[in-house]
Design a protein around this motif. Sequence first.
Motif, PDB file in Angstrom:
ATOM      1  N   VAL A   1       0.830  -1.200   0.000  1.00  0.00           N
ATOM      2  CA  VAL A   1       0.000   0.000   0.000  1.00  0.00           C
ATOM      3  C   VAL A   1       0.872   1.261   0.000  1.00  0.00           C
ATOM      4  O   VAL A   1       0.478   2.301  -0.518  1.00  0.00           O
ATOM      5  CB  VAL A   1      -0.967  -0.007   1.215  1.00  0.00           C
ATOM      6  CG1 VAL A   1      -1.783   1.248   1.284  1.00  0.00           C
ATOM      7  CG2 VAL A   1      -1.869  -1.214   1.145  1.00  0.00           C
ATOM      8  N   GLY A   2       2.078   1.156   0.569  1.00  0.00           N
ATOM      9  CA  GLY A   2       2.983   2.305   0.619  1.00  0.00           C
ATOM     10  C   GLY A   2       2.678   3.241   1.766  1.00  0.00           C
ATOM     11  O   GLY A   2       2.608   4.455   1.594  1.00  0.00           O
ATOM     12  N   VAL A   3       2.496   2.671   2.951  1.00  0.00           N
ATOM     13  CA  VAL A   3       2.128   3.452   4.137  1.00  0.00           C
ATOM     14  C   VAL A   3       3.149   3.203   5.234  1.00  0.00           C
ATOM     15  O   VAL A   3       3.555   2.068   5.475  1.00  0.00           O
ATOM     16  CB  VAL A   3       0.715   3.044   4.626  1.00  0.00           C
ATOM     17  CG1 VAL A   3       0.340   3.756   5.899  1.00  0.00           C
ATOM     18  CG2 VAL A   3      -0.312   3.315   3.559  1.00  0.00           C
ATOM     19  N   ALA A   4       3.554   4.270   5.901  1.00  0.00           N
ATOM     20  CA  ALA A   4       4.473   4.162   7.038  1.00  0.00           C
ATOM     21  C   ALA A   4       3.702   3.678   8.269  1.00  0.00           C
ATOM     22  O   ALA A   4       2.477   3.835   8.347  1.00  0.00           O
ATOM     23  CB  ALA A   4       5.112   5.511   7.326  1.00  0.00           C
ATOM     24  N   PRO A   5       4.389   3.089   9.240  1.00  0.00           N
ATOM     25  CA  PRO A   5       3.715   2.652  10.466  1.00  0.00           C
ATOM     26  C   PRO A   5       3.026   3.818  11.181  1.00  0.00           C
ATOM     27  O   PRO A   5       3.543   4.941  11.204  1.00  0.00           O
ATOM     28  CB  PRO A   5       4.846   2.090  11.324  1.00  0.00           C
ATOM     29  CG  PRO A   5       5.899   1.720  10.352  1.00  0.00           C
ATOM     30  CD  PRO A   5       5.796   2.699   9.223  1.00  0.00           C
ATOM     31  N   ILE A   6       1.893   3.547  11.755  1.00  0.00           N
ATOM     32  CA  ILE A   6       1.070   4.581  12.394  1.00  0.00           C
ATOM     33  C   ILE A   6       1.793   5.181  13.599  1.00  0.00           C
ATOM     34  O   ILE A   6       1.627   6.361  13.887  1.00  0.00           O
ATOM     35  CB  ILE A   6      -0.315   4.014  12.780  1.00  0.00           C
ATOM     36  CG1 ILE A   6      -1.302   5.120  13.096  1.00  0.00           C
ATOM     37  CG2 ILE A   6      -0.222   3.076  13.950  1.00  0.00           C
ATOM     38  CD1 ILE A   6      -1.891   5.754  11.897  1.00  0.00           C
ATOM     39  N   GLU A   7       2.609   4.393  14.270  1.00  0.00           N
ATOM     40  CA  GLU A   7       3.356   4.907  15.423  1.00  0.00           C
ATOM     41  C   GLU A   7       4.303   6.025  14.999  1.00  0.00           C
ATOM     42  O   GLU A   7       4.440   7.037  15.696  1.00  0.00           O
ATOM     43  CB  GLU A   7       4.128   3.772  16.082  1.00  0.00           C
ATOM     44  CG  GLU A   7       4.824   4.172  17.353  1.00  0.00           C
ATOM     45  CD  GLU A   7       5.477   3.003  18.048  1.00  0.00           C
ATOM     46  OE1 GLU A   7       6.042   3.237  19.121  1.00  0.00           O
ATOM     47  OE2 GLU A   7       5.427   1.882  17.519  1.00  0.00           O
ATOM     48  N   ASP A   8       4.933   5.850  13.838  1.00  0.00           N
ATOM     49  CA  ASP A   8       5.837   6.890  13.333  1.00  0.00           C
ATOM     50  C   ASP A   8       5.064   8.139  12.938  1.00  0.00           C
ATOM     51  O   ASP A   8       5.527   9.263  13.151  1.00  0.00           O
ATOM     52  CB  ASP A   8       6.620   6.377  12.134  1.00  0.00           C
ATOM     53  CG  ASP A   8       7.577   5.257  12.506  1.00  0.00           C
ATOM     54  OD1 ASP A   8       7.874   5.103  13.709  1.00  0.00           O
ATOM     55  OD2 ASP A   8       8.020   4.533  11.593  1.00  0.00           O
ATOM     56  N   LYS A   9       3.886   7.961  12.361  1.00  0.00           N
ATOM     57  CA  LYS A   9       3.058   9.104  11.982  1.00  0.00           C
ATOM     58  C   LYS A   9       2.554   9.853  13.222  1.00  0.00           C
ATOM     59  O   LYS A   9       2.481  11.080  13.230  1.00  0.00           O
ATOM     60  CB  LYS A   9       1.877   8.657  11.125  1.00  0.00           C
ATOM     61  CG  LYS A   9       2.276   8.225   9.741  1.00  0.00           C
ATOM     62  CD  LYS A   9       2.818   9.404   8.980  1.00  0.00           C
ATOM     63  CE  LYS A   9       3.066   9.078   7.542  1.00  0.00           C
ATOM     64  NZ  LYS A   9       3.592  10.205   6.788  1.00  0.00           N
ATOM     65  N   LEU A  10       2.198   9.121  14.265  1.00  0.00           N
ATOM     66  CA  LEU A  10       1.779   9.761  15.520  1.00  0.00           C
ATOM     67  C   LEU A  10       2.924  10.586  16.099  1.00  0.00           C
ATOM     68  O   LEU A  10       2.727  11.721  16.536  1.00  0.00           O
ATOM     69  CB  LEU A  10       1.340   8.712  16.538  1.00  0.00           C
ATOM     70  CG  LEU A  10      -0.020   8.077  16.335  1.00  0.00           C
ATOM     71  CD1 LEU A  10      -0.183   6.874  17.255  1.00  0.00           C
ATOM     72  CD2 LEU A  10      -1.110   9.078  16.582  1.00  0.00           C
ATOM     73  N   ARG A  11       4.123  10.002  16.098  1.00  0.00           N
ATOM     74  CA  ARG A  11       5.295  10.706  16.627  1.00  0.00           C
ATOM     75  C   ARG A  11       5.565  11.971  15.810  1.00  0.00           C
ATOM     76  O   ARG A  11       5.851  13.028  16.363  1.00  0.00           O
ATOM     77  CB  ARG A  11       6.512   9.783  16.588  1.00  0.00           C
ATOM     78  CG  ARG A  11       7.742  10.376  17.211  1.00  0.00           C
ATOM     79  CD  ARG A  11       8.927   9.431  17.199  1.00  0.00           C
ATOM     80  NE  ARG A  11       8.637   8.197  17.912  1.00  0.00           N
ATOM     81  CZ  ARG A  11       8.495   7.005  17.330  1.00  0.00           C
ATOM     82  NH1 ARG A  11       8.631   6.869  16.042  1.00  0.00           N
ATOM     83  NH2 ARG A  11       8.234   5.943  18.065  1.00  0.00           N
ATOM     84  N   GLU A  12       5.447  11.864  14.496  1.00  0.00           N
ATOM     85  CA  GLU A  12       5.680  13.021  13.637  1.00  0.00           C
ATOM     86  C   GLU A  12       4.684  14.136  13.929  1.00  0.00           C
ATOM     87  O   GLU A  12       5.058  15.308  14.035  1.00  0.00           O
ATOM     88  CB  GLU A  12       5.570  12.614  12.167  1.00  0.00           C
ATOM     89  CG  GLU A  12       5.786  13.748  11.208  1.00  0.00           C
ATOM     90  CD  GLU A  12       5.562  13.347   9.765  1.00  0.00           C
ATOM     91  OE1 GLU A  12       5.680  14.241   8.908  1.00  0.00           O
ATOM     92  OE2 GLU A  12       5.277  12.170   9.486  1.00  0.00           O
TER      93      GLU A  12
END
Length: 132
Positions: A47-58
């Motif tokens: 799908v080409g999606v980064a892990p949600i934990e990294d997105k939350l941190r960002e």
Amino acid sequence: MIYGAECWPTKKKHTNKINVAEMRMLRWMCGYTRKDRMRNEYIRKKVGVAPIEDKLRESRLRWFGHLNRRPIEAPVRKIELLDFAHVQRGRGRPKKTWQETIRNDLSYLNLDKNLVTDRAQWKQRIHVADPT
């Protein structure tokens, strides 16, 4: 799903629940079920999606940078200066604070708090690229 996540002092159980919900959506998008036994990493790459934990941190660190670039007289910065020492707390483990979460995020990415003033550098260091 993570609207307003900048202000959450997320615990591991919160992150895990969001991750499970996201993986269910990604599997549904790809047409897979749990019975197909496809690994999460494979589905994320497809799908080409980064892990949600990294997105939350960002998102938390982006908000942190925004707050720290504001003048100290700004109402949103005055909250940092409030002293809750006189408030009596209940028994048990103290609740996780947003400042504690930010401290953990900064140490995880090996960032310095003073880097916030350089906006371009800060944005580059906290950005999580989607693996496409």
